[in-house]
Motif scaffolding. Structure first.
Motif, PDB file in Angstrom:
ATOM      1  N   TYR A 157       0.862  -1.060  -0.196  1.00 16.28           N
ATOM      2  CA  TYR A 157       0.125  -0.067  -0.072  1.00 16.28           C
ATOM      3  C   TYR A 157       0.970   0.852  -0.257  1.00 16.28           C
ATOM      4  CZ  TYR A 157      -3.780  -2.541   1.377  1.00 16.28           C
ATOM      5  OH  TYR A 157      -4.900  -3.662   1.157  1.00 16.28           O
ATOM      6  N   LYS A 158       1.909   1.529   0.588  1.00 16.84           N
ATOM      7  CA  LYS A 158       3.111   2.576   1.304  1.00 16.84           C
ATOM      8  C   LYS A 158       3.637   2.452  -0.244  1.00 16.84           C
ATOM      9  CE  LYS A 158       5.700   2.720   4.467  1.00 16.84           C
ATOM     10  NZ  LYS A 158       6.378   2.323   5.652  1.00 16.84           N
ATOM     11  N   GLN A 159       4.324   1.644  -0.784  1.00 18.64           N
ATOM     12  CA  GLN A 159       4.130   1.721  -2.177  1.00 18.64           C
ATOM     13  C   GLN A 159       3.924   1.926  -2.941  1.00 18.64           C
ATOM     14  OE1 GLN A 159       7.540   1.701  -1.609  1.00 18.64           O
ATOM     15  NE2 GLN A 159       8.504   1.398  -3.836  1.00 18.64           N
ATOM     16  N   LEU A 165      14.560 -21.221  21.146  1.00 18.61           N
ATOM     17  CA  LEU A 165      13.477 -21.256  20.418  1.00 18.61           C
ATOM     18  C   LEU A 165      13.899 -20.656  19.084  1.00 18.61           C
ATOM     19  CD1 LEU A 165      12.575 -18.074  22.781  1.00 18.61           C
ATOM     20  CD2 LEU A 165      11.622 -20.350  22.607  1.00 18.61           C
ATOM     21  N   VAL A 166      12.830 -20.877  17.658  1.00 21.65           N
ATOM     22  CA  VAL A 166      12.974 -20.625  16.680  1.00 21.65           C
ATOM     23  C   VAL A 166      12.224 -18.702  16.896  1.00 21.65           C
ATOM     24  CG1 VAL A 166      11.980 -20.513  14.253  1.00 21.65           C
ATOM     25  CG2 VAL A 166      12.432 -22.434  15.700  1.00 21.65           C
ATOM     26  N   SER A 167      13.445 -18.059  15.797  1.00 25.60           N
ATOM     27  CA  SER A 167      12.514 -16.776  15.648  1.00 25.60           C
ATOM     28  C   SER A 167      12.703 -16.387  14.246  1.00 25.60           C
ATOM     29  CB  SER A 167      13.954 -15.569  16.561  1.00 25.60           C
ATOM     30  OG  SER A 167      13.946 -15.848  17.774  1.00 25.60           O
ATOM     31  N   VAL A 168      11.666 -15.457  14.018  1.00 25.53           N
ATOM     32  CA  VAL A 168      11.070 -14.840  12.223  1.00 25.53           C
ATOM     33  C   VAL A 168      11.359 -13.340  13.026  1.00 25.53           C
ATOM     34  CG1 VAL A 168       9.216 -14.557  10.925  1.00 25.53           C
ATOM     35  CG2 VAL A 168      10.391 -17.017  12.072  1.00 25.53           C
ATOM     36  N   ALA A 169      11.921 -12.504  11.706  1.00 23.31           N
ATOM     37  CA  ALA A 169      11.331 -11.711  11.837  1.00 23.31           C
ATOM     38  C   ALA A 169      11.375 -10.504  11.112  1.00 23.31           C
ATOM     39  CB  ALA A 169      13.414 -10.481  12.438  1.00 23.31           C
ATOM     40  N   TRP A 170      10.709  -9.594  10.333  1.00 19.53           N
ATOM     41  CA  TRP A 170      10.380  -8.907   9.218  1.00 19.53           C
ATOM     42  C   TRP A 170      10.749  -7.789  10.019  1.00 19.53           C
ATOM     43  CZ3 TRP A 170       7.075 -12.271  12.163  1.00 19.53           C
ATOM     44  CH2 TRP A 170       6.352 -13.103  11.083  1.00 19.53           C
ATOM     45  N   LYS A 171      11.845  -7.503   8.466  1.00 20.82           N
ATOM     46  CA  LYS A 171      12.600  -5.993   9.190  1.00 20.82           C
ATOM     47  C   LYS A 171      11.519  -4.680   8.011  1.00 20.82           C
ATOM     48  CE  LYS A 171      16.456  -3.116   9.034  1.00 20.82           C
ATOM     49  NZ  LYS A 171      18.278  -3.619   8.691  1.00 20.82           N
ATOM     50  N   LEU A 172      11.287  -3.845   7.920  1.00 20.26           N
ATOM     51  CA  LEU A 172      10.308  -3.416   7.061  1.00 20.26           C
ATOM     52  C   LEU A 172      10.909  -1.973   6.292  1.00 20.26           C
ATOM     53  CD1 LEU A 172       7.723  -4.183   8.767  1.00 20.26           C
ATOM     54  CD2 LEU A 172       6.831  -2.620   8.067  1.00 20.26           C
ATOM     55  N   GLY A 173      11.794  -2.241   4.789  1.00 19.06           N
ATOM     56  CA  GLY A 173      12.013  -0.994   4.163  1.00 19.06           C
ATOM     57  C   GLY A 173      13.333   0.023   5.075  1.00 19.06           C
ATOM     58  N   GLY A 174      13.280   0.744   4.444  1.00 13.19           N
ATOM     59  CA  GLY A 174      14.895   1.078   4.538  1.00 13.19           C
ATOM     60  C   GLY A 174      14.878   2.600   5.732  1.00 13.19           C
ATOM     61  N   GLY A 175      12.988   3.160   6.115  1.00 11.58           N
ATOM     62  CA  GLY A 175      12.619   4.349   6.520  1.00 11.58           C
ATOM     63  C   GLY A 175      12.439   5.258   5.547  1.00 11.58           C
ATOM     64  N   GLY A 204      15.051   4.382  -2.744  1.00  8.52           N
ATOM     65  CA  GLY A 204      15.304   2.977  -2.987  1.00  8.52           C
ATOM     66  C   GLY A 204      14.726   2.117  -2.286  1.00  8.52           C
ATOM     67  N   LYS A 205      14.955   2.613  -0.651  1.00 10.11           N
ATOM     68  CA  LYS A 205      15.111   0.712   0.167  1.00 10.11           C
ATOM     69  C   LYS A 205      13.282   1.139   1.371  1.00 10.11           C
ATOM     70  CE  LYS A 205      19.623   0.274   0.870  1.00 10.11           C
ATOM     71  NZ  LYS A 205      20.587   0.433   2.400  1.00 10.11           N
ATOM     72  N   GLN A 206      11.958   2.385   0.116  1.00 11.65           N
ATOM     73  CA  GLN A 206      11.122   1.835   0.945  1.00 11.65           C
ATOM     74  C   GLN A 206       9.953   1.216   0.695  1.00 11.65           C
ATOM     75  OE1 GLN A 206      12.196   4.183  -1.190  1.00 11.65           O
ATOM     76  NE2 GLN A 206      11.720   6.825   0.023  1.00 11.65           N
ATOM     77  N   GLY A 207      10.424   0.405  -0.586  1.00  4.82           N
ATOM     78  CA  GLY A 207       9.703  -0.511  -0.202  1.00  4.82           C
ATOM     79  C   GLY A 207      10.725  -2.277  -0.688  1.00  4.82           C
ATOM     80  N   ARG A 208      11.600  -2.288   0.311  1.00  2.41           N
ATOM     81  CA  ARG A 208      12.610  -3.305   0.837  1.00  2.41           C
ATOM     82  C   ARG A 208      11.586  -4.136   2.307  1.00  2.41           C
ATOM     83  NH1 ARG A 208      17.401  -4.754   3.805  1.00  2.41           N
ATOM     84  NH2 ARG A 208      18.923  -6.260   1.768  1.00  2.41           N
ATOM     85  N   LEU A 209      11.377  -5.537   2.061  1.00  6.32           N
ATOM     86  CA  LEU A 209      10.876  -5.947   2.721  1.00  6.32           C
ATOM     87  C   LEU A 209      12.108  -7.414   3.085  1.00  6.32           C
ATOM     88  CD1 LEU A 209       9.504  -7.015   5.303  1.00  6.32           C
ATOM     89  CD2 LEU A 209       8.029  -8.430   3.298  1.00  6.32           C
ATOM     90  N   GLN A 210      12.671  -7.527   4.619  1.00  7.61           N
ATOM     91  CA  GLN A 210      14.170  -8.475   4.830  1.00  7.61           C
ATOM     92  C   GLN A 210      13.061  -9.228   6.175  1.00  7.61           C
ATOM     93  OE1 GLN A 210      17.876  -7.450   5.397  1.00  7.61           O
ATOM     94  NE2 GLN A 210      18.070  -9.134   6.728  1.00  7.61           N
ATOM     95  N   VAL A 211      12.652 -10.783   5.569  1.00 11.45           N
ATOM     96  CA  VAL A 211      12.323 -11.823   6.887  1.00 11.45           C
ATOM     97  C   VAL A 211      14.187 -12.774   6.548  1.00 11.45           C
ATOM     98  CG1 VAL A 211      10.506 -13.609   6.913  1.00 11.45           C
ATOM     99  CG2 VAL A 211      10.190 -11.924   5.407  1.00 11.45           C
ATOM    100  N   THR A 212      13.711 -12.642   7.724  1.00 14.28           N
ATOM    101  CA  THR A 212      14.934 -13.432   9.066  1.00 14.28           C
ATOM    102  C   THR A 212      14.323 -14.428   9.619  1.00 14.28           C
ATOM    103  OG1 THR A 212      16.771 -11.240   8.509  1.00 14.28           O
ATOM    104  CG2 THR A 212      16.750 -13.351  10.019  1.00 14.28           C
TER     105      THR A 212
END
Length: 388
Positions: free
Chosen positions: A96-98, A281-291, A296-304
């Motif tokens: 939606y943001k992008q 524990l197993v951990s899942v993280a969603w890192k959203l964009g670059g602020g 160029g990084k606003q539409g970036r998603l990193q799932v770790t």
């Protein structure tokens, strides 16, 4: 395909890391921030939630209040639907943001805007144009009818195409039509201000086409949300089963059929409680964009995904090219193919991964997957990186 899932409330132990704007907002409302030690061993400040509404998370993402969301649990299978819903909420919010950003860029390129800028060099409308929400609302207060007419002009051809598509079921048609409206509802006030400003200008039809094309593009991109949620769940369950299998061998050293043990609900629950006690524990993280300011990084998603896992040490050692290397970085495909014999889910993981990769390529979403395994801590770190 649903952006927010069917449940009104979800129950998951969220650690929410805030952006600078998010932290300022919570502090201004006398909300105390919590210091977290995250799965990557870095301390951050944020808030925690154990029960939340999808709408609240989506609103915070759209306001650029969230930089990362992390969950850590010994098992994920009992929360399967909630985790998949959370993943889809995050992906849709980012889309939606992008979408709103791309609409702004598209309409600025329209000839009617470019002509206006040439004729009004002192009042150019471009990427640097800033107006407060209060100003924009005041300017649009009497424009409801014009906005409604433009919305209809944009949406009608899309809806006709959906209705006429014989490959869609009635439910799918309803979902796609609802989705088109949801994207339009996320159009920012600045976009509507420019659209209404030029609604009577020569060449305005090109602006309508530009918005419609962007909308259709993002409706296609949204299909990736389902694939991402399935892939995240597959990785979490794979790590969970690895940990449960390992602990089962510790608790029942004389048992030959470990898989049978894991299938027994009572035994599985006992093993999971032991993992919880040991903080395995197993951990899942969603890192959203670059602020909002990271070009160029606003539409970036990193799932770790993080899992302390020594089952793959032998494999890791065999593929290292340097002696005594601290880390080994591979693609996720390599990771699956090099799993030890007997490790379940390998074929299924590759199956999901191939579908995700294909789905991303079809809609021009850049996708990359990497695996790091750190020998010093036996930590396996899997990254899924998307750029929308």
């Amino acid at each position: 395909m649903c952006a927010s899932g069917k449940k009104m409330m979800l129950e998951l132990p969220l650690k929410i890391i805030l952006t600078e704007d998010g932290a300022s907002n919570f502090i201004s409302h006398k909300k105390k921030l919590i210091r977290f030690r995250l799965a990557d061993n870095i301390d951050e400040y944020g808030i925690s939630m154990n029960k939340f509404s999808p709408r609240s998370i989506q609103s915070m993402v759209l306001l650029d209040y969230i930089s990362k969301i992390e969950i850590s649990m010994p098992e994920f299978v009992s929360s399967r639907q909630e985790i998949m819903d959370l993943s889809k909420i995050i992906v849709f919010s980012l889309l939606y943001k992008q979408f709103n950003r791309d609409i702004y860029s598209a309409i600025l390129q329209c000839e009617c805007v470019r002509k206006y800028n040439r004729q009004n060099p002192a009042h150019i409308i471009d990427e640097r144009t800033k107006m407060s929400e209060k100003q924009l609302r005041a300017m649009l207060v009497s424009k409801d009818a014009a906005i409604g007419a433009v919305r209809k002009e944009i949406l009608e051809p899309i809806w006709t195409s959906i209705r006429d598509n014989k490959n869609f079921s009635i439910e799918e048609k309803n979902v796609y039509m609802l989705m088109s409206e949801k994207f339009m509802n996320r159009m920012g006030l600045m976009n509507w201000y420019i659209i209404t400003l030029f609604s009577k200008a020569e060449g305005f039809a090109d602006m309508i086409v530009a918005v419609r094309n962007a909308l259709e593009s993002y409706m296609e991109k949204s299909k990736v949300a389902e694939y991402i949620s399935v892939m995240v769940m597959e990785l979490a369950l794979s790590s969970e089963n690895t940990n449960i299998r390992k602990e089962a061998k510790n608790l029942y050293p004389d048992e030959d059929d470990i898989n049978m043990l894991m299938m027994d609900p009572e035994t599985r629950m006992k093993i999971v409680k032991e993992l919880q006690r040991k903080r395995v524990l197993v951990s899942v993280a969603w890192k959203l964009g670059g602020g909002s300011t990271s070009i160029g990084k606003q539409g970036r998603l990193q799932v770790t995904l993080y899992n302390k896992d020594d089952e793959f040490q032998e494999v890791k050692d065999s593929v290292e090219t340097k002696a005594n290397a601290d880390t080994n970085k591979r693609t996720l495909i390599d990771f699956y193919r090099q799993m030890p014999d007997g490790q379940e889910g390998t074929d299924l993981g590759l199956y999901y991964l191939s579908y995700l990769d294909e789905a991303c390529k079809k809609v021009n979403v850049k996708f990359e997957s990497l695996v790091n395994q750190f020998s010093a801590s036996d930590l396996t770190v899997i990254n899924l990186i998307f750029n929308f």
